[in-house]
Write a protein that holds these residues in place. Sequence first.
Motif, PDB file in Angstrom:
ATOM      1  N   PHE A 127       0.921  -1.096  -0.036  1.00 41.53           N
ATOM      2  CA  PHE A 127       0.046   0.070  -0.034  1.00 41.53           C
ATOM      3  C   PHE A 127       0.881   1.112   0.139  1.00 41.53           C
ATOM      4  CE2 PHE A 127      -3.464  -2.383   1.200  1.00 41.53           C
ATOM      5  CZ  PHE A 127      -4.694  -2.004   0.309  1.00 41.53           C
ATOM      6  N   TYR A 187     -16.193  15.520  11.022  1.00 44.41           N
ATOM      7  CA  TYR A 187     -15.122  15.145  11.763  1.00 44.41           C
ATOM      8  C   TYR A 187     -14.572  16.582  12.256  1.00 44.41           C
ATOM      9  CZ  TYR A 187     -14.254  10.159  11.481  1.00 44.41           C
ATOM     10  OH  TYR A 187     -14.512   8.869  11.552  1.00 44.41           O
ATOM     11  N   ARG A 241      -5.459  16.437  11.599  1.00 45.33           N
ATOM     12  CA  ARG A 241      -5.163  15.242  10.828  1.00 45.33           C
ATOM     13  C   ARG A 241      -6.121  14.175  10.500  1.00 45.33           C
ATOM     14  NH1 ARG A 241      -1.974  13.566  15.435  1.00 45.33           N
ATOM     15  NH2 ARG A 241      -0.244  14.162  14.548  1.00 45.33           N
ATOM     16  N   GLU A 242      -7.292  14.131  11.739  1.00 48.64           N
ATOM     17  CA  GLU A 242      -8.296  13.208  11.540  1.00 48.64           C
ATOM     18  C   GLU A 242      -9.120  13.556  10.373  1.00 48.64           C
ATOM     19  OE1 GLU A 242      -8.065  10.788  13.302  1.00 48.64           O
ATOM     20  OE2 GLU A 242      -6.876  11.411  15.101  1.00 48.64           O
ATOM     21  N   PRO A 276      -8.019  11.608   6.194  1.00 46.03           N
ATOM     22  CA  PRO A 276      -8.305  10.451   5.256  1.00 46.03           C
ATOM     23  C   PRO A 276      -9.617  10.525   4.406  1.00 46.03           C
ATOM     24  CG  PRO A 276      -7.906   9.927   7.774  1.00 46.03           C
ATOM     25  CD  PRO A 276      -7.912  11.458   7.435  1.00 46.03           C
ATOM     26  N   TRP A 277     -10.501  11.250   5.133  1.00 49.32           N
ATOM     27  CA  TRP A 277     -11.785  11.695   4.115  1.00 49.32           C
ATOM     28  C   TRP A 277     -11.595  12.482   2.938  1.00 49.32           C
ATOM     29  CZ3 TRP A 277     -14.483   7.477   5.613  1.00 49.32           C
ATOM     30  CH2 TRP A 277     -14.568   7.135   6.927  1.00 49.32           C
ATOM     31  N   LYS A 316      -9.019  12.826   1.392  1.00 46.31           N
ATOM     32  CA  LYS A 316      -7.994  12.082   0.616  1.00 46.31           C
ATOM     33  C   LYS A 316      -8.918  11.087  -0.341  1.00 46.31           C
ATOM     34  CE  LYS A 316      -3.654   9.891  -0.210  1.00 46.31           C
ATOM     35  NZ  LYS A 316      -2.865   8.725   0.272  1.00 46.31           N
ATOM     36  N   HIS A 367       3.760  17.688   8.549  1.00 48.36           N
ATOM     37  CA  HIS A 367       3.301  17.346   7.228  1.00 48.36           C
ATOM     38  C   HIS A 367       3.191  18.243   6.071  1.00 48.36           C
ATOM     39  CE1 HIS A 367       2.156  14.178  10.366  1.00 48.36           C
ATOM     40  NE2 HIS A 367       2.516  13.219   9.326  1.00 48.36           N
ATOM     41  N   GLU A 403       3.746  17.256   2.647  1.00 47.20           N
ATOM     42  CA  GLU A 403       2.757  16.459   1.806  1.00 47.20           C
ATOM     43  C   GLU A 403       1.659  17.290   1.015  1.00 47.20           C
ATOM     44  OE1 GLU A 403       2.824  13.112   2.319  1.00 47.20           O
ATOM     45  OE2 GLU A 403       4.267  12.946   3.690  1.00 47.20           O
ATOM     46  N   VAL A 413      -3.350   1.580   5.414  1.00 50.55           N
ATOM     47  CA  VAL A 413      -3.229   2.528   4.278  1.00 50.55           C
ATOM     48  C   VAL A 413      -2.548   3.738   4.545  1.00 50.55           C
ATOM     49  CG1 VAL A 413      -4.645   3.936   2.650  1.00 50.55           C
ATOM     50  CG2 VAL A 413      -5.334   1.685   3.229  1.00 50.55           C
ATOM     51  N   ASN A 414      -1.704   4.039   3.679  1.00 49.54           N
ATOM     52  CA  ASN A 414      -0.865   5.224   4.048  1.00 49.54           C
ATOM     53  C   ASN A 414      -1.757   6.531   3.742  1.00 49.54           C
ATOM     54  OD1 ASN A 414       1.134   7.263   4.090  1.00 49.54           O
ATOM     55  ND2 ASN A 414       1.906   6.911   2.150  1.00 49.54           N
ATOM     56  N   ILE A 415      -1.719   7.572   4.728  1.00 49.07           N
ATOM     57  CA  ILE A 415      -2.408   8.775   4.563  1.00 49.07           C
ATOM     58  C   ILE A 415      -1.591   9.843   4.758  1.00 49.07           C
ATOM     59  CG2 ILE A 415      -4.463  10.277   5.480  1.00 49.07           C
ATOM     60  CD1 ILE A 415      -5.661   7.325   6.067  1.00 49.07           C
ATOM     61  N   PHE A 416      -0.905  10.260   3.946  1.00 53.99           N
ATOM     62  CA  PHE A 416       0.032  11.526   4.163  1.00 53.99           C
ATOM     63  C   PHE A 416       1.209  11.278   5.038  1.00 53.99           C
ATOM     64  CE2 PHE A 416      -4.109  13.642   3.026  1.00 53.99           C
ATOM     65  CZ  PHE A 416      -3.616  13.806   1.823  1.00 53.99           C
ATOM     66  N   HIS A 417       1.567   9.847   5.015  1.00 53.96           N
ATOM     67  CA  HIS A 417       2.657   9.651   5.937  1.00 53.96           C
ATOM     68  C   HIS A 417       2.361   9.973   7.347  1.00 53.96           C
ATOM     69  CE1 HIS A 417       4.819   9.509   1.992  1.00 53.96           C
ATOM     70  NE2 HIS A 417       4.946   8.398   2.461  1.00 53.96           N
ATOM     71  N   ASP A 418       1.091   9.909   7.894  1.00 51.76           N
ATOM     72  CA  ASP A 418       0.805  10.093   9.187  1.00 51.76           C
ATOM     73  C   ASP A 418       0.100   9.136   9.865  1.00 51.76           C
ATOM     74  OD1 ASP A 418      -0.219  11.055  11.732  1.00 51.76           O
ATOM     75  OD2 ASP A 418      -0.982  13.025  10.881  1.00 51.76           O
ATOM     76  N   LYS A 460      -0.630   8.644  12.902  1.00 54.42           N
ATOM     77  CA  LYS A 460      -1.295   8.973  14.172  1.00 54.42           C
ATOM     78  C   LYS A 460      -2.943   8.959  14.028  1.00 54.42           C
ATOM     79  CE  LYS A 460       2.127  10.535  17.561  1.00 54.42           C
ATOM     80  NZ  LYS A 460       3.419  10.797  16.641  1.00 54.42           N
ATOM     81  N   ILE A 461      -3.370   8.751  12.867  1.00 59.49           N
ATOM     82  CA  ILE A 461      -4.591   9.195  12.393  1.00 59.49           C
ATOM     83  C   ILE A 461      -5.453   8.037  13.149  1.00 59.49           C
ATOM     84  CG2 ILE A 461      -6.336   9.285  10.645  1.00 59.49           C
ATOM     85  CD1 ILE A 461      -4.149  10.800   8.728  1.00 59.49           C
ATOM     86  N   VAL A 462      -6.325   8.196  13.979  1.00 61.15           N
ATOM     87  CA  VAL A 462      -6.925   7.233  14.438  1.00 61.15           C
ATOM     88  C   VAL A 462      -8.489   7.039  14.509  1.00 61.15           C
ATOM     89  CG1 VAL A 462      -7.277   8.358  16.871  1.00 61.15           C
ATOM     90  CG2 VAL A 462      -7.149   5.786  16.677  1.00 61.15           C
ATOM     91  N   ARG A 463      -9.022   8.117  14.125  1.00 57.48           N
ATOM     92  CA  ARG A 463     -10.489   8.650  14.319  1.00 57.48           C
ATOM     93  C   ARG A 463     -11.122   7.496  13.082  1.00 57.48           C
ATOM     94  NH1 ARG A 463     -12.252  14.136  17.051  1.00 57.48           N
ATOM     95  NH2 ARG A 463     -10.785  14.063  18.709  1.00 57.48           N
ATOM     96  N   TYR A 464     -10.357   7.827  11.865  1.00 59.95           N
ATOM     97  CA  TYR A 464     -11.034   7.202  10.615  1.00 59.95           C
ATOM     98  C   TYR A 464     -10.897   5.662  10.830  1.00 59.95           C
ATOM     99  CZ  TYR A 464      -8.633   4.974   6.620  1.00 59.95           C
ATOM    100  OH  TYR A 464      -8.162   4.128   5.526  1.00 59.95           O
TER     101      TYR A 464
END
Lengths: 293, 286, 259
Positions: free
Chosen positions: A35, A71, A146-147, A150-151, A153, A179, A182, C38-43, C45-49
């Motif tokens: 991945f 979020y 940061r949370e 993911p959404w 992206k 970051h 990025e 899955v790599n999300i911006f090399h972070d 620590k993302i936990v909520r997702y």
Amino acid sequence: MPGISAEGTDVMSKLILALGFVSTFSLATWLQPRFAAMHGNQSENQSALAAMMGDSRRLFAQQFFVKADAYFHSGAYPGIFDAKSGDTNKAPDVDMADAAHGQGESDAELGHESSYLGRSDDWIEKLGRNFFPTIHTHLDKPGQAREILPWLKLSAELDPQKVNAYVTASYWLRHDPKHADEAEPFLREGLRANPDSYEILLELGKYYGENKKDPVRARNLFELAWAKWQQQKAAEKKPDELMGSEILGELVRNARQSGDTQRQLHYLELLKPLATDKDSVQKQIDALNAGAK
Amino acid sequence: MAEFFSTPKNVVHVGHGGRAKSPHFHFHFSPIYLYSCPVKAVVEIKDLRVEYPSRELGQRTKVAVNGLSLQVAAGEVFGFLGPNGAGKTTTMNVLLGFVNPTSGSASIFGVDVQQPIARQRIGYLPELTYYYKFLNAEELLRFYAKIFNIPEREREIRIDEVLKLVELDHARKRLIKTYSKGMQQRAGLAQALINDPDLLILDEPTSGLDPLGRMKVREIIQRLKERGKTVFFSSHELGEVETVCDRVAILCQGELKTEGTVAEITAKHQMNLERVFLKIVGYQEE
Amino acid sequence: MNNIFAIATVVLKEMYRRKDFYVLFVLTALITLVMGSVNIFHDDKIVRYLKEVCLLLIWISSLVIAITTAARQIPAERESRTIFPLLAKPVSRNQLIVGKFVGCWIACALALIVFYAFFGVITGAREHFWPIATYFQAVFFQWILLGIVLAMVLLGSLVFTAVSSNATICFIVVFGIMLLGGHLHKLAANMHGVSATITSVIYFIIPHLEFYDLRDWIIHDHGLVAWGPWGLAVLYGLIYSAIFLGFACLAFRRKALTL
């Protein structure tokens, strides 16, 4: 299984279970580097995902964008049934993007029991409100934003034409020192999918100006953004005027930093018809003219 | 085997659980109190009528049993005969509380069949036995023993005895779904005997069994009879009925056609039981 | 009580020996781990997702386990005829229904414990934070919800002849209530006449399953739910479970069982 006792079957089940666990963890370990490697090969990945989901991907992209906004508000978020009559025109995705452009709600609006819910009509609603987030807070503490990434992206992956997703994600990436870098590849990916997007060019310009301290490159990007904005205006595509004024504002600031008064005046003149506070712009023009004399 | 049948037959008890040992129990639970009264007729059916909704056009109901009255006395082996569709299984369904009678009444040990407690002292073997596929014989018997509230120590002893009796001791840990038909039938018999019942209701217990299997079932019925147990069973095997039954009843089209000892019936009709049966069901010899 | 627990034990054994639960657990674990890698911006620590994905899978899996297990209990007993030797013993039909319910409910509790233990390990490893009391509230709430669903499905299994139709209808009803149940009164406010009255009546009679969804609460770390309303919701759930079970017992009481 004839000939196998119940105990034997029991042991078999346990073995199968253990095998399942081992396979799960092994597969996860095996998939992780792949991945990570896929990151560099994202355009192919996108097309595969897009092909698989068809047009429904746009719906999901919007849903994930809204999810990111939810979020951002720590889950305290109005659904379609919660919007009060006066607020129904407000798009749900405004706040997170607004915050990205420095136009979010004031602190006074935060922390209260959400006004969007209004008064509870009956005991069921009253009881139910204890079980979902209703305290209005933003993810604006260091590292918290940061949370939502993911959404954003996912949203951009599913709908590469969703410019807001690129812009909002890069805003929050730029504001996280760890970051910030990025943001650039993500914006460039967005630019590849949306070559005429002045929003992405503006954000990219801000990245070079604010994060990389490279005013020349930033200026080039702002100018390109302004040119794209004008192209759209000429083509009667109704570009966002607020965004146009923001691009010009950045160009004015950039000219001020480099001490180029003529360029400052030029952009301020362009900004005047778009600005909401035209008097303030005129005052700046007058001050610059007076200084030049 | 002898150990298994060692419970004194005339002692009135309610299952084998701790409940029966309670000194206050009889005063609190009236159906049990009834058990301690001497009951002559173990099974009593009075003017029983059972109707089903009919699937045929122009017919609202179908009568499965019509005005059936009979009694089975304690210690009797009672054979319930009749052709297919005569109403034998329906009658058994009423006795077991699966079907409610349209009119009339049925009782076991003097307790209305609708009361679950009426089934405390009975063992039942259905014609087709299917048991939980995910259990082995030992677990199946343990489950049913718990239902009868048999104390843990006694439960394990009884499971051993019953499994030995039906000759499934060697396969006790095997899942029932891996059993042959004969073994499944024997597992069915084991579950019917787990509570050392005073009344056994057997629905065509030998159907589908090989001659050896049939002989074993007959042997078990004979032993139960010797122990003074009451057996109420339906069968198509007239020879079997003649061998083990004290009394028989022949049912046809939901109605009782004849009832009595085998000797009485053959004497009355001046022909053997098979011919009586064929005559009653309307079979004409060419 | 003895009979109820004996029947419940058999249900538990069935669940333990069937593979459904293991398949669902392995799927949940696998998808969560894949999503987590899955790599999300090399972070990292993302936990909520990750919490969102894992909790969604847990909710789907637990509902699948509850509905499919409960839907087949009585029909399978009838189809395989195991109900006849069972009811020929001193077991009442009510005890059978309650025993099946208790067995399924305990099975669901065990499944939830395993699922949430996995969830706790996965998320705790990232955020180094274990809000045990909140997790307890969430697990218990979900268990209460599953109790209502199980009772509803058991009632459905006595009304609908096919297991698949019962399971499908129950899935639709449960998801419908979860999505719309809490908003029906607002819909009713925008309606007129009979439809408004019917919608309002439905709003007040349906079990509000959405109460028990604490996913957003956990994902966004809102701390503990106030114990008072939490307890009231538990009571509310138990009452609904009892009502559905009562109807199931009534439906089963007069049902003719024929061989």
